[in-house]
Design an enzyme around this catalytic site. Structure first.
Site, mmCIF file in Angstrom:
data_model
loop_
_atom_site.group_PDB
_atom_site.id
_atom_site.type_symbol
_atom_site.label_atom_id
_atom_site.label_comp_id
_atom_site.label_asym_id
_atom_site.label_seq_id
_atom_site.Cartn_x
_atom_site.Cartn_y
_atom_site.Cartn_z
ATOM 1 N N TYR A 68 -1.472 -7.528 7.885
ATOM 2 C CA TYR A 68 -2.646 -7.735 7.032
ATOM 3 C C TYR A 68 -3.276 -9.102 7.298
ATOM 4 C CZ TYR A 68 -0.838 -3.692 4.403
ATOM 5 O OH TYR A 68 -0.379 -2.449 4.039
ATOM 6 N N SER A 213 -3.123 3.193 -1.470
ATOM 7 C CA SER A 213 -4.513 3.657 -1.693
ATOM 8 C C SER A 213 -4.592 4.601 -2.900
ATOM 9 C CB SER A 213 -5.078 4.329 -0.442
ATOM 10 O OG SER A 213 -4.981 3.476 0.690
ATOM 11 N N PRO A 214 -4.000 4.218 -4.046
ATOM 12 C CA PRO A 214 -3.979 5.125 -5.204
ATOM 13 C C PRO A 214 -5.348 5.297 -5.844
ATOM 14 C CG PRO A 214 -3.123 2.977 -5.826
ATOM 15 C CD PRO A 214 -3.332 2.940 -4.335
ATOM 16 N N GLY A 218 -11.061 2.759 -3.696
ATOM 17 C CA GLY A 218 -12.171 2.429 -4.609
ATOM 18 C C GLY A 218 -12.943 3.644 -5.086
ATOM 19 N N LEU A 220 -11.982 6.333 -6.558
ATOM 20 C CA LEU A 220 -11.577 6.862 -7.862
ATOM 21 C C LEU A 220 -11.905 5.913 -9.018
ATOM 22 C CD1 LEU A 220 -8.218 8.575 -6.779
ATOM 23 C CD2 LEU A 220 -10.280 9.727 -7.626
ATOM 24 N N THR A 221 -12.553 4.801 -8.719
ATOM 25 C CA THR A 221 -13.031 3.940 -9.817
ATOM 26 C C THR A 221 -14.318 4.503 -10.408
ATOM 27 O OG1 THR A 221 -14.442 2.552 -8.409
ATOM 28 C CG2 THR A 221 -12.142 1.875 -8.644
ATOM 29 N N LYS A 223 -17.267 3.923 -9.204
ATOM 30 C CA LYS A 223 -18.437 3.053 -8.989
ATOM 31 C C LYS A 223 -19.238 3.426 -7.744
ATOM 32 C CE LYS A 223 -15.740 -0.595 -6.737
ATOM 33 N NZ LYS A 223 -15.225 -1.959 -6.842
HETATM 34 N N1 LIG Z 1 1.688 1.359 4.308
HETATM 35 C C1 LIG Z 1 0.475 1.612 4.723
HETATM 36 O O1 LIG Z 1 0.237 2.154 5.811
HETATM 37 C C2 LIG Z 1 -0.676 1.218 3.818
HETATM 38 C C3 LIG Z 1 -1.985 1.680 4.073
HETATM 39 C C4 LIG Z 1 -3.000 1.321 3.179
HETATM 40 C C5 LIG Z 1 -2.702 0.522 2.074
HETATM 41 N N2 LIG Z 1 -1.424 0.061 1.869
HETATM 42 C C6 LIG Z 1 -1.067 -0.786 0.702
HETATM 43 O O2 LIG Z 1 -1.619 -0.235 -0.474
HETATM 44 C C7 LIG Z 1 -2.462 -1.192 -1.117
HETATM 45 C C8 LIG Z 1 -3.603 -0.479 -1.823
HETATM 46 O O3 LIG Z 1 -4.313 0.404 -0.967
HETATM 47 P P1 LIG Z 1 -5.835 0.176 -0.577
HETATM 48 O O4 LIG Z 1 -6.178 -1.252 -0.740
HETATM 49 O O5 LIG Z 1 -6.038 0.852 0.748
HETATM 50 O O6 LIG Z 1 -6.669 1.087 -1.594
HETATM 51 P P2 LIG Z 1 -6.812 1.208 -3.187
HETATM 52 O O7 LIG Z 1 -5.770 0.463 -3.877
HETATM 53 O O8 LIG Z 1 -6.955 2.656 -3.451
HETATM 54 O O9 LIG Z 1 -8.258 0.542 -3.413
HETATM 55 C C9 LIG Z 1 -8.405 -0.841 -3.455
HETATM 56 C C10 LIG Z 1 -9.876 -1.214 -3.584
HETATM 57 O O10 LIG Z 1 -10.486 -0.577 -4.708
HETATM 58 C C11 LIG Z 1 -11.353 -1.492 -5.385
HETATM 59 N N3 LIG Z 1 -10.753 -1.733 -6.706
HETATM 60 C C12 LIG Z 1 -9.448 -1.976 -7.001
HETATM 61 N N4 LIG Z 1 -9.246 -2.076 -8.323
HETATM 62 C C13 LIG Z 1 -10.448 -1.891 -8.908
HETATM 63 C C14 LIG Z 1 -10.885 -1.865 -10.251
HETATM 64 N N5 LIG Z 1 -10.036 -2.025 -11.270
HETATM 65 N N6 LIG Z 1 -12.196 -1.645 -10.504
HETATM 66 C C15 LIG Z 1 -13.077 -1.449 -9.480
HETATM 67 N N7 LIG Z 1 -12.715 -1.462 -8.184
HETATM 68 C C16 LIG Z 1 -11.414 -1.673 -7.891
HETATM 69 C C17 LIG Z 1 -11.400 -2.747 -4.513
HETATM 70 O O11 LIG Z 1 -12.406 -2.629 -3.501
HETATM 71 P P3 LIG Z 1 -13.994 -2.801 -3.766
HETATM 72 O O12 LIG Z 1 -14.152 -3.717 -4.947
HETATM 73 O O13 LIG Z 1 -14.536 -3.334 -2.504
HETATM 74 O O14 LIG Z 1 -14.477 -1.390 -4.025
HETATM 75 C C18 LIG Z 1 -10.053 -2.712 -3.846
HETATM 76 O O15 LIG Z 1 -10.005 -3.446 -2.654
HETATM 77 C C19 LIG Z 1 -2.884 -2.130 0.011
HETATM 78 O O16 LIG Z 1 -3.305 -3.397 -0.477
HETATM 79 C C20 LIG Z 1 -1.600 -2.214 0.809
HETATM 80 O O17 LIG Z 1 -0.695 -3.114 0.188
HETATM 81 C C21 LIG Z 1 -0.416 0.428 2.715
#
Ligand SMILES: NC(=O)c1ccc[n+]([C@@H]2O[C@H](COP(=O)([O-])OP(=O)(O)OC[C@H]3O[C@@H](n4cnc5c(N)ncnc54)[C@H](OP(=O)(O)O)[C@@H]3O)[C@@H](O)[C@H]2O)c1
Length: 318
Positions: A68, A213-214, A218, A220-221, A223
């Site tokens: 990262y 990516s739960p 973004g 599923l927010t 927005k």
């Molecule tokens: N092991 C793997 O291969 C792998 C792959 C992917 C991710 N991950 C891990 O999983 C974590 C989370 O996954 P992800 O970052 O891909 O996706 P995510 O958690 O589904 O989405 C995160 C994004 O959603 C938006 N967001 C988050 N909380 C919010 C809220 N309360 N209100 C409004 N917008 C919000 C933000 O982006 P915006 O504000 O720009 O919309 C944020 O960067 C990563 O940080 C990483 O640690 C692991």
């Protein structure tokens, strides 16, 4: 450190490590390739606030990786952790480049992660994804060596199929080390772990399924809409058609959230993953997002609401 939420802790797999039911993902911290750190409206002050808000609102579990931001995420996380002076559970990941063949190469990568984090030991060290030519069994031997060397408290895998996870579990067991977790994509828009046997196998083996990516990055927010798609690489992945298809699900999520005292769609999405028995790690770019995400803890969707959400998400299709 002032803490608003009492910690709602669960064990990490069969280990004695206690993690909050929801963690914070740190991929976006310093990553300019996908998340456009420094260019897309958030900077170091914002991610520092995300760390502090996570701790203040009941999150003690943080997920990073050497990949990262080419190590910057680990550097930020380690600095925030040391500055806060408050206990937290730190997870990182090994990038299995095809030329990293030996146990020594994994130990070297882990020592570099520890240097960036400023720690002597991580709590959880994960293989980022399974990649040939190194077998699952050899990678697990290397992880067990990392435990023996005192460099990590627990070990996990990521993006492993059910079959690969069972092999990992068995190989580690031969070394007397439990497999703590398998980190895979899981959300209301990505439900393969329910159908490909992974979620059931995690329950059977007492392996924590860490849901990445739960929030579907973004979506599923609620927005983002067909008229307001996300920018950057996400805009290419989730086009107008996909955004149009998920609107009925988002409508139901809003309605259900209202019935729980005004919970947001993001909080409903995260609560859904927890109700399925997984530990979500939503990414947070600022203090407000981390605080919002933490408020997905402390309440529970009913069985009827879960069934309605399952049905609405199934209607979307791939
Ligand atoms: N092991 C793997 O291969 C792998 C792959 C992917 C991710 N991950 C891990 O999983 C974590 C989370 O996954 P992800 O970052 O891909 O996706 P995510 O958690 O589904 O989405 C995160 C994004 O959603 C938006 N967001 C988050 N909380 C919010 C809220 N309360 N209100 C409004 N917008 C919000 C933000 O982006 P915006 O504000 O720009 O919309 C944020 O960067 C990563 O940080 C990483 O640690 C692991």
């Amino acid at each position: 450190m002032q803490q608003d939420n009492p910690l709602e802790l669960v064990p990490l797999g069969p280990t004695d490590i206690q993690i909050s039911r929801l963690g914070t993902g740190a991929w976006a911290w310093g990553d300019s390739m996908f998340w456009q750190y420094g260019k897309a409206g958030y900077d170091e002050a914002d991610i520092h606030a995300a760390y502090q808000a996570s701790l203040a609102h009941g999150i003690n579990f943080f997920d990073t990786a050497e990949a990262y931001g080419f190590g910057r995420s680990e550097e930020f996380l380690g600095r925030f952790y040391r500055e806060a002076g408050w206990p937290a559970v730190i997870a990182s990941k090994f990038l299995p480049f095809p030329w990293r063949l030996t146990s020594r190469s994994l130990l070297r990568a882990l020592r570099s992660s520890l240097r960036r984090l400023g720690l002597r030991q991580v709590d959880l060290y994960q293989i980022h994804f399974p990649l040939p030519p190194v077998s699952v069994e050899s990678r697990m031997d290397a992880l067990a060596d990392a435990v023996d060397a005192g460099l990590t408290r627990a070990v996990g895998v990521s993006n492993y199929s059910e079959e690969q996870m069972r092999r990992a579990h068995a190989a580690l067991a031969r070394r007397g080390v439990p497999l703590a977790s398998n980190q895979v994509e899981y959300s209301l828009l990505e439900r393969q772990p329910e159908t490909n046997g992974l979620l059931a196998a995690c329950r059977e083996l007492n392996v924590t399924l860490i849901a990445y990516s739960p929030l579907a990055q973004g979506l599923l927010t609620g927005k983002y809409t067909p008229d307001n798609p996300p920018s950057g690489p996400r805009g290419r992945r989730y086009g107008r058609e996909r955004l149009a298809k998920i609107q009925p699900l988002l409508g139901l999520m809003k309605e259900i959230g209202q019935g729980h005292g005004g919970k947001t769609p993001a909080q409903v999405a995260l609560n859904w993953t927890m109700a399925k028995g997984t530990v979500p790690i939503p990414g947070a770019k600022n203090g407000r997002q981390a605080m919002d995400n933490a408020a997905a803890m402390g309440w529970r969707l009913s069985d009827d609401e879960m069934a309605a959400l399952d049905a609405a998400s199934s209607r979307i299709g791939p």
